[in-house]
Write a protein that holds these residues in place. Structure first.
Motif, PDB file in Angstrom:
ATOM      1  N   VAL A  76     -16.301   3.958   7.947  1.00  0.00           N
ATOM      2  CA  VAL A  76     -15.938   2.725   7.764  1.00  0.00           C
ATOM      3  C   VAL A  76     -16.781   2.081   6.519  1.00  0.00           C
ATOM      4  CG1 VAL A  76     -14.924   1.973  10.082  1.00  0.00           C
ATOM      5  CG2 VAL A  76     -17.480   1.652   9.505  1.00  0.00           C
ATOM      6  N   MET A  77     -16.434   1.046   5.836  1.00  0.00           N
ATOM      7  CA  MET A  77     -17.255   0.469   4.875  1.00  0.00           C
ATOM      8  C   MET A  77     -17.765  -0.908   5.456  1.00  0.00           C
ATOM      9  SD  MET A  77     -14.889   1.391   1.479  1.00  0.00           S
ATOM     10  CE  MET A  77     -13.425   1.213   2.070  1.00  0.00           C
ATOM     11  N   ASP A  78     -17.717  -1.939   4.810  1.00  0.00           N
ATOM     12  CA  ASP A  78     -18.471  -3.197   5.198  1.00  0.00           C
ATOM     13  C   ASP A  78     -17.701  -4.265   6.147  1.00  0.00           C
ATOM     14  OD1 ASP A  78     -20.611  -2.536   3.640  1.00  0.00           O
ATOM     15  OD2 ASP A  78     -19.348  -2.862   1.836  1.00  0.00           O
ATOM     16  N   GLY A  79     -16.237  -3.979   5.970  1.00  0.00           N
ATOM     17  CA  GLY A  79     -15.482  -4.870   6.745  1.00  0.00           C
ATOM     18  C   GLY A  79     -14.444  -4.052   7.312  1.00  0.00           C
ATOM     19  N   LEU A  80     -13.691  -4.490   8.431  1.00  0.00           N
ATOM     20  CA  LEU A  80     -12.519  -3.860   9.546  1.00  0.00           C
ATOM     21  C   LEU A  80     -11.672  -4.878   9.560  1.00  0.00           C
ATOM     22  CD1 LEU A  80     -11.620  -1.519  10.755  1.00  0.00           C
ATOM     23  CD2 LEU A  80     -12.762  -2.262  12.632  1.00  0.00           C
ATOM     24  N   VAL A  81     -10.384  -4.412   9.133  1.00  0.00           N
ATOM     25  CA  VAL A  81      -9.326  -5.598   9.593  1.00  0.00           C
ATOM     26  C   VAL A  81      -8.109  -4.671  10.377  1.00  0.00           C
ATOM     27  CG1 VAL A  81      -7.524  -7.008   8.307  1.00  0.00           C
ATOM     28  CG2 VAL A  81      -9.625  -6.731   7.492  1.00  0.00           C
ATOM     29  N   LEU A  82      -7.675  -5.499  11.619  1.00  0.00           N
ATOM     30  CA  LEU A  82      -6.733  -4.562  12.331  1.00  0.00           C
ATOM     31  C   LEU A  82      -5.485  -5.656  12.325  1.00  0.00           C
ATOM     32  CD1 LEU A  82      -8.718  -3.304  15.358  1.00  0.00           C
ATOM     33  CD2 LEU A  82      -8.140  -2.252  13.186  1.00  0.00           C
ATOM     34  N   TYR A  83      -4.288  -5.347  11.958  1.00  0.00           N
ATOM     35  CA  TYR A  83      -3.084  -6.003  12.242  1.00  0.00           C
ATOM     36  C   TYR A  83      -2.203  -5.224  13.560  1.00  0.00           C
ATOM     37  CZ  TYR A  83      -4.023  -7.545   7.650  1.00  0.00           C
ATOM     38  OH  TYR A  83      -4.710  -8.183   6.484  1.00  0.00           O
ATOM     39  N   ALA A  84      -1.552  -5.995  14.407  1.00  0.00           N
ATOM     40  CA  ALA A  84      -0.823  -5.715  15.457  1.00  0.00           C
ATOM     41  C   ALA A  84       0.345  -6.672  15.588  1.00  0.00           C
ATOM     42  CB  ALA A  84      -1.445  -5.346  16.513  1.00  0.00           C
ATOM     43  N   THR A  85       1.493  -6.014  15.549  1.00  0.00           N
ATOM     44  CA  THR A  85       2.865  -6.740  16.325  1.00  0.00           C
ATOM     45  C   THR A  85       2.936  -5.905  17.789  1.00  0.00           C
ATOM     46  OG1 THR A  85       4.458  -5.679  15.301  1.00  0.00           O
ATOM     47  CG2 THR A  85       3.255  -7.359  13.885  1.00  0.00           C
ATOM     48  N   THR A  86       3.990  -6.304  18.441  1.00  0.00           N
ATOM     49  CA  THR A  86       4.588  -5.651  19.218  1.00  0.00           C
ATOM     50  C   THR A  86       4.994  -4.302  18.832  1.00  0.00           C
ATOM     51  OG1 THR A  86       6.850  -6.695  19.317  1.00  0.00           O
ATOM     52  CG2 THR A  86       5.175  -7.825  20.564  1.00  0.00           C
ATOM     53  N   GLU A  87       5.149  -4.220  17.910  1.00  0.00           N
ATOM     54  CA  GLU A  87       5.919  -2.859  17.351  1.00  0.00           C
ATOM     55  C   GLU A  87       5.180  -1.734  16.349  1.00  0.00           C
ATOM     56  OE1 GLU A  87       9.528  -3.937  15.456  1.00  0.00           O
ATOM     57  OE2 GLU A  87      10.638  -4.210  17.195  1.00  0.00           O
ATOM     58  N   GLU A  88       4.076  -2.321  16.062  1.00  0.00           N
ATOM     59  CA  GLU A  88       3.300  -1.636  14.927  1.00  0.00           C
ATOM     60  C   GLU A  88       1.566  -1.921  15.124  1.00  0.00           C
ATOM     61  OE1 GLU A  88       3.608  -2.259  10.917  1.00  0.00           O
ATOM     62  OE2 GLU A  88       4.500  -4.335  11.058  1.00  0.00           O
ATOM     63  N   HIS A  89       1.052  -1.305  14.278  1.00  0.00           N
ATOM     64  CA  HIS A  89      -0.466  -1.619  14.121  1.00  0.00           C
ATOM     65  C   HIS A  89      -1.138  -0.891  12.909  1.00  0.00           C
ATOM     66  CE1 HIS A  89      -1.309   2.436  16.407  1.00  0.00           C
ATOM     67  NE2 HIS A  89      -2.353   2.129  15.349  1.00  0.00           N
ATOM     68  N   GLN A  90      -1.748  -1.592  12.104  1.00  0.00           N
ATOM     69  CA  GLN A  90      -2.411  -1.100  10.834  1.00  0.00           C
ATOM     70  C   GLN A  90      -3.861  -1.329  10.887  1.00  0.00           C
ATOM     71  OE1 GLN A  90      -0.711  -1.982   7.201  1.00  0.00           O
ATOM     72  NE2 GLN A  90       1.203  -2.581   8.195  1.00  0.00           N
ATOM     73  N   ILE A  91      -4.640  -0.334  10.201  1.00  0.00           N
ATOM     74  CA  ILE A  91      -5.998  -0.449  10.131  1.00  0.00           C
ATOM     75  C   ILE A  91      -6.348  -0.288   8.942  1.00  0.00           C
ATOM     76  CG2 ILE A  91      -8.197   0.729  10.870  1.00  0.00           C
ATOM     77  CD1 ILE A  91      -6.610   1.948  13.181  1.00  0.00           C
ATOM     78  N   TRP A  92      -7.322  -1.475   8.459  1.00  0.00           N
ATOM     79  CA  TRP A  92      -7.733  -1.419   7.030  1.00  0.00           C
ATOM     80  C   TRP A  92      -9.348  -1.380   7.001  1.00  0.00           C
ATOM     81  CZ3 TRP A  92      -4.815  -1.105   2.583  1.00  0.00           C
ATOM     82  CH2 TRP A  92      -3.272  -1.282   2.777  1.00  0.00           C
ATOM     83  N   THR A  93     -10.086  -0.761   6.046  1.00  0.00           N
ATOM     84  CA  THR A  93     -11.486  -0.771   5.955  1.00  0.00           C
ATOM     85  C   THR A  93     -11.605  -1.177   4.594  1.00  0.00           C
ATOM     86  OG1 THR A  93     -13.504   0.447   5.848  1.00  0.00           O
ATOM     87  CG2 THR A  93     -11.591   1.779   5.490  1.00  0.00           C
ATOM     88  N   VAL A  94     -12.581  -2.285   4.568  1.00  0.00           N
ATOM     89  CA  VAL A  94     -12.751  -2.840   3.049  1.00  0.00           C
ATOM     90  C   VAL A  94     -14.034  -2.980   2.767  1.00  0.00           C
ATOM     91  CG1 VAL A  94     -10.666  -4.492   3.616  1.00  0.00           C
ATOM     92  CG2 VAL A  94     -13.011  -5.153   4.146  1.00  0.00           C
TER      93      VAL A  94
END
Length: 371
Positions: free
Chosen positions: A84-102
């Motif tokens: 990872v880097m300095d920050g983590l952002v996770l997104y989720a709905t009932t059908e999907e999820h995404q992972i971003w490292t910033v």
């Protein structure tokens, strides 16, 4: 995913309305030991808080809660905290999820809404100074996406590009001793026109500085038959690099990148000085915040590590010292610069991040006003 792959289309999709609740989780992370020792515990605690918020939200149905729990658990399981880097952002709905490292610290937060919280991605993308690298040869052209010290080959939108099979054969040219005429061959000229067309479309969709790499003959032919690469930020005359690798490319590009950064800093300094002379200038967080929200800022310059915590009250910002009392609902903003950057970009404002201490006399953030 890292923010250097974030395109306008991807951002548009992230900002699109979704069935409530769409969940956004953000937290700071650490790249190295021993600082990262507690990241896993922090992530689990953040997950527990998100699940508690979901379970107590009257707008979330029973099935929504089950599906969101499952997506969040999958997201957390997919996070590799060793990379990872300095920050983590996770997104989720009932059908999907995404992972971003910033490459930028972000506050710890759980947000339930009908859209994802994108400000931290947008600010990290702007801070990273993205650029394109086109590497061209007579028989192949590759496009690379650069951001900070990372570089990866862009696949799609016509790249990597090769001439249609059968149009030209490098080895045959070498065997018959016709290599000097390669760049006057009509098939090669047609190939270069194709590369120019693909590059023009990408630069229109994702404008960035362009670094052009290749042998002198290849570069000259591309610029002769097209216009997209006519005025690159820098040209590196060297062959044999269409396939990289990344480490070699970064080394070859370092002088050009340093010169580009210096040019950018000088350009911004000049713009700020001119704005002060014309009295179309704002400095300090509160003044720039007000200008950004009103759409009055043509350019905003901010130091890279300027991330104050403030309280937002009646549209104005007051700095907070020490541990802030209250949270988001009480007007506390730990990522106010990220919020400002996203707001400014939505108004068509140019946002430029400068090295620390470059804007000390302007309280670390300044703007050129449209009026």
């Amino acid at each position: 995913m890292e923010t250097d792959v974030l395109t306008s289309d991807m951002l548009r999709d992230l900002r699109a309305a979704r069935p409530y609740p769409a969940v956004s989780l953000t937290m700071s992370t650490h790249r190295r030991e021993p600082d990262n020792a507690h990241d896993a515990v922090q992530l689990r605690n953040l997950l527990a808080e998100a699940e508690r918020r979901i379970d107590t939200d009257p707008q979330a149905s029973r099935q929504d809660r089950i599906d969101l729990h499952a997506q969040l658990e999958r997201a957390v399981a997919d996070v590799d905290l060793r990379h990872v880097m300095d920050g983590l952002v996770l997104y989720a709905t009932t059908e999907e999820h995404q992972i971003w490292t910033v490459p930028r610290p972000v506050p710890e937060r759980v947000v339930l809404s009908d859209t994802f919280l994108t400000r931290n991605l947008v600010a990290a993308k702007a801070q990273a100074h993205p650029y394109w690298v086109l590497i061209v040869a007579a028989d192949r052209a590759t496009l690379w996406s650069g951001s900070g010290d990372t570089l990866h080959q862009h696949e799609g939108n016509g790249f990597p590009a090769v001439p249609p099979e059968g149009e030209w054969d490098v080895q045959h040219k070498e065997r018959v001793g016709d290599q000097p005429s390669t760049f006057s061959d009509e098939h090669t000229r047609h190939f270069m026109r194709t590369v120019d067309t693909s590059l023009a479309a990408i630069l229109t969709a994702e404008p960035r500085p362009l670094l052009l790499v290749g042998l002198a003959e290849a570069v000259a032919l591309l610029q002769e038959v097209g216009t997209a690469a006519g005025a690159p930020a820098s040209t590196i005359i060297k062959g044999g690099l269409t396939e990289g690798p990344e480490s070699v490319l970064l080394q070859e590009l370092e002088p050009a990148r340093a010169a580009l950064a210096a040019q950018e800093t000088n350009r911004v300094d000049t713009a700020l000085d001119d704005a002060r002379s014309r009295r179309t200038f704002a400095a300090g967080l509160d003044e720039v915040w007000e200008a950004a929200n009103a759409g009055r800022a043509a350019m905003i310059a901010v130091e890279e590590h300027f991330q104050p915590t403030v309280r937002l009250t009646n549209g104005h910002l007051a700095p907070l010292n020490g541990e802030p009392k209250g949270g988001w609902e009480d007007g506390v903003r730990e990522d106010i610069v990220d919020e400002l950057v996203e707001t400014a970009l939505n108004h068509g404002t140019e946002v430029v991040f400068l090295p620390d201490d470059r804007l000390t006399e302007h309280n670390r953030i300044a703007a050129v006003l449209r009026y």
